[in-house]
Design a protein around this motif. Structure first.
Motif, PDB file in Angstrom:
ATOM      1  N   MET A  35       0.820  -1.199   0.000  1.00  0.00           N
ATOM      2  CA  MET A  35       0.000   0.000   0.000  1.00  0.00           C
ATOM      3  C   MET A  35       0.863   1.262   0.000  1.00  0.00           C
ATOM      4  N   TRP A  36       1.995   1.241   0.698  1.00  0.00           N
ATOM      5  CA  TRP A  36       2.824   2.435   0.769  1.00  0.00           C
ATOM      6  C   TRP A  36       3.406   2.787  -0.592  1.00  0.00           C
ATOM      7  N   LYS A  37       3.608   1.790  -1.447  1.00  0.00           N
ATOM      8  CA  LYS A  37       4.143   2.066  -2.783  1.00  0.00           C
ATOM      9  C   LYS A  37       3.130   2.847  -3.611  1.00  0.00           C
ATOM     10  N   TRP A  38       1.863   2.455  -3.508  1.00  0.00           N
ATOM     11  CA  TRP A  38       0.807   3.138  -4.250  1.00  0.00           C
ATOM     12  C   TRP A  38       0.738   4.593  -3.843  1.00  0.00           C
ATOM     13  N   TRP A  39       0.764   4.855  -2.539  1.00  0.00           N
ATOM     14  CA  TRP A  39       0.653   6.236  -2.064  1.00  0.00           C
ATOM     15  C   TRP A  39       1.906   7.045  -2.355  1.00  0.00           C
ATOM     16  N   SER A  40       3.054   6.405  -2.360  1.00  0.00           N
ATOM     17  CA  SER A  40       4.270   7.168  -2.670  1.00  0.00           C
ATOM     18  C   SER A  40       4.277   7.607  -4.137  1.00  0.00           C
ATOM     19  N   VAL A  41       3.778   6.761  -5.041  1.00  0.00           N
ATOM     20  CA  VAL A  41       3.711   7.138  -6.449  1.00  0.00           C
ATOM     21  C   VAL A  41       2.709   8.265  -6.643  1.00  0.00           C
ATOM     22  N   TRP A  42       1.487   8.108  -6.107  1.00  0.00           N
ATOM     23  CA  TRP A  42       0.470   9.153  -6.256  1.00  0.00           C
ATOM     24  C   TRP A  42       0.915  10.437  -5.572  1.00  0.00           C
ATOM     25  N   GLY A  43       1.529  10.329  -4.398  1.00  0.00           N
ATOM     26  CA  GLY A  43       2.002  11.524  -3.703  1.00  0.00           C
ATOM     27  C   GLY A  43       3.068  12.260  -4.500  1.00  0.00           C
ATOM     28  N   SER A  44       3.950  11.508  -5.130  1.00  0.00           N
ATOM     29  CA  SER A  44       4.992  12.128  -5.954  1.00  0.00           C
ATOM     30  C   SER A  44       4.389  12.840  -7.161  1.00  0.00           C
ATOM     31  N   VAL A  45       3.385  12.218  -7.783  1.00  0.00           N
ATOM     32  CA  VAL A  45       2.734  12.840  -8.944  1.00  0.00           C
ATOM     33  C   VAL A  45       2.026  14.125  -8.523  1.00  0.00           C
ATOM     34  N   VAL A  46       1.285  14.062  -7.418  1.00  0.00           N
ATOM     35  CA  VAL A  46       0.576  15.256  -6.940  1.00  0.00           C
ATOM     36  C   VAL A  46       1.560  16.350  -6.555  1.00  0.00           C
ATOM     37  N   LEU A  47       2.644  15.985  -5.877  1.00  0.00           N
ATOM     38  CA  LEU A  47       3.656  16.969  -5.493  1.00  0.00           C
ATOM     39  C   LEU A  47       4.294  17.620  -6.719  1.00  0.00           C
ATOM     40  N   ALA A  48       4.662  16.818  -7.711  1.00  0.00           N
ATOM     41  CA  ALA A  48       5.293  17.369  -8.916  1.00  0.00           C
ATOM     42  C   ALA A  48       4.334  18.276  -9.674  1.00  0.00           C
ATOM     43  N   LEU A  49       3.095  17.832  -9.851  1.00  0.00           N
ATOM     44  CA  LEU A  49       2.130  18.667 -10.568  1.00  0.00           C
ATOM     45  C   LEU A  49       1.784  19.927  -9.778  1.00  0.00           C
ATOM     46  N   GLY A  50       1.671  19.803  -8.462  1.00  0.00           N
ATOM     47  CA  GLY A  50       1.362  20.972  -7.641  1.00  0.00           C
ATOM     48  C   GLY A  50       2.479  21.998  -7.647  1.00  0.00           C
ATOM     49  N   LEU A  51       3.716  21.532  -7.584  1.00  0.00           N
ATOM     50  CA  LEU A  51       4.840  22.471  -7.643  1.00  0.00           C
ATOM     51  C   LEU A  51       4.950  23.100  -9.029  1.00  0.00           C
ATOM     52  N   GLY A  52       4.740  22.308 -10.070  1.00  0.00           N
ATOM     53  CA  GLY A  52       4.849  22.828 -11.435  1.00  0.00           C
ATOM     54  C   GLY A  52       3.780  23.847 -11.774  1.00  0.00           C
ATOM     55  N   THR A  53       2.583  23.661 -11.228  1.00  0.00           N
ATOM     56  CA  THR A  53       1.484  24.578 -11.537  1.00  0.00           C
ATOM     57  C   THR A  53       1.379  25.723 -10.546  1.00  0.00           C
ATOM     58  N   GLY A  54       2.156  25.690  -9.468  1.00  0.00           N
ATOM     59  CA  GLY A  54       2.178  26.805  -8.525  1.00  0.00           C
ATOM     60  C   GLY A  54       1.075  26.788  -7.493  1.00  0.00           C
ATOM     61  N   PHE A  55       0.497  25.625  -7.200  1.00  0.00           N
ATOM     62  CA  PHE A  55      -0.603  25.567  -6.244  1.00  0.00           C
ATOM     63  C   PHE A  55      -0.160  25.236  -4.825  1.00  0.00           C
ATOM     64  N   PHE A  56       1.129  25.173  -4.555  1.00  0.00           N
ATOM     65  CA  PHE A  56       1.604  24.933  -3.200  1.00  0.00           C
ATOM     66  C   PHE A  56       2.066  26.238  -2.581  1.00  0.00           C
ATOM     67  N   PRO A  57       2.047  26.331  -1.265  1.00  0.00           N
ATOM     68  CA  PRO A  57       2.489  27.576  -0.615  1.00  0.00           C
ATOM     69  C   PRO A  57       3.905  27.956  -1.048  1.00  0.00           C
ATOM     70  N   GLY A  58       4.080  29.224  -1.327  1.00  0.00           N
ATOM     71  CA  GLY A  58       5.383  29.727  -1.748  1.00  0.00           C
ATOM     72  C   GLY A  58       5.641  29.586  -3.235  1.00  0.00           C
ATOM     73  N   SER A  59       4.703  29.022  -3.964  1.00  0.00           N
ATOM     74  CA  SER A  59       4.854  28.885  -5.410  1.00  0.00           C
ATOM     75  C   SER A  59       3.941  29.878  -6.114  1.00  0.00           C
ATOM     76  N   SER A  60       4.270  30.179  -7.335  1.00  0.00           N
ATOM     77  CA  SER A  60       3.493  31.150  -8.091  1.00  0.00           C
ATOM     78  C   SER A  60       3.007  30.522  -9.388  1.00  0.00           C
ATOM     79  N   THR A  61       1.810  30.906  -9.806  1.00  0.00           N
ATOM     80  CA  THR A  61       1.297  30.438 -11.093  1.00  0.00           C
ATOM     81  C   THR A  61       1.662  31.414 -12.202  1.00  0.00           C
ATOM     82  N   TRP A  62       2.488  32.406 -11.903  1.00  0.00           N
ATOM     83  CA  TRP A  62       2.869  33.432 -12.870  1.00  0.00           C
ATOM     84  C   TRP A  62       4.373  33.470 -13.057  1.00  0.00           C
ATOM     85  N   ALA A  63       4.801  33.670 -14.302  1.00  0.00           N
ATOM     86  CA  ALA A  63       6.208  33.897 -14.616  1.00  0.00           C
ATOM     87  C   ALA A  63       6.343  35.328 -15.124  1.00  0.00           C
TER      88      ALA A  63
END
Length: 150
Positions: free
Chosen positions: A1-29
């Motif tokens: 089960m931990w493998k499933w969540w680590s993969v999904w968590g990594s995808v969500v983290l990467a997409l969230g950082l790339g799109t600027g939806f996490f604290p300290g990130s910006s959606t504007w360049a």
């Protein structure tokens, strides 16, 4: 089960950082400098640099997808020997909605919205799977209690 969540968590983290939806990130360049090289038989080439914030850090890098052209983009310096010359970034083109990683930002509107929709779908799918797994465990435990009470 931990493998499933680590993969999904990594995808969500990467997409969230790339799109600027996490604290300290910006959606504007913010575009700082643009360079253009005129093409003879091909479209003009552009190369822009700018800055944005990712996870609270200000990052500088290439900004891809900026449309340069028209009278709002006059040349501000002499042409370099390699054919590139710097143009003044118009006031209306300084800020762009972007998908950004630490080395580069992409400001193509369709791509920006596509990545945001994918992020939303991944988060919704994760929540649905989490709720279903929790519900299945609850039903399993209720069934085990019923079997013990017989």
């Amino acid at each position: 089960m931990w493998k499933w969540w680590s993969v999904w968590g990594s995808v969500v983290l990467a997409l969230g950082l790339g799109t600027g939806f996490f604290p300290g990130s910006s959606t504007w360049a913010t575009v700082d400098h643009c360079y253009v090289r005129m093409g003879d038989w091909t479209p003009d080439e552009t190369r822009c640099t700018g800055h944005w914030s990712t996870a609270g850090f200000t990052v500088t890098g290439g900004v891809h997808g900026v449309t340069v052209g028209g009278s709002e983009w006059p040349a501000i310096g002499p042409q370099q020997p390699d054919g590139w010359y710097e143009v003044r970034v118009s006031d209306s083109a300084h800020n762009h909605s972007a998908v950004a990683v630490p080395g580069a930002a992409v400001v193509y509107p369709a791509l920006v919205w596509l990545v945001r929709v994918v992020l939303l779908l991944v988060v919704v799918a994760s929540v649905v799977v989490l709720v279903n797994r929790a519900r299945d465990r609850w039903y399993l435990r209720a069934y085990e209690r019923e079997l013990r009470n017989r």
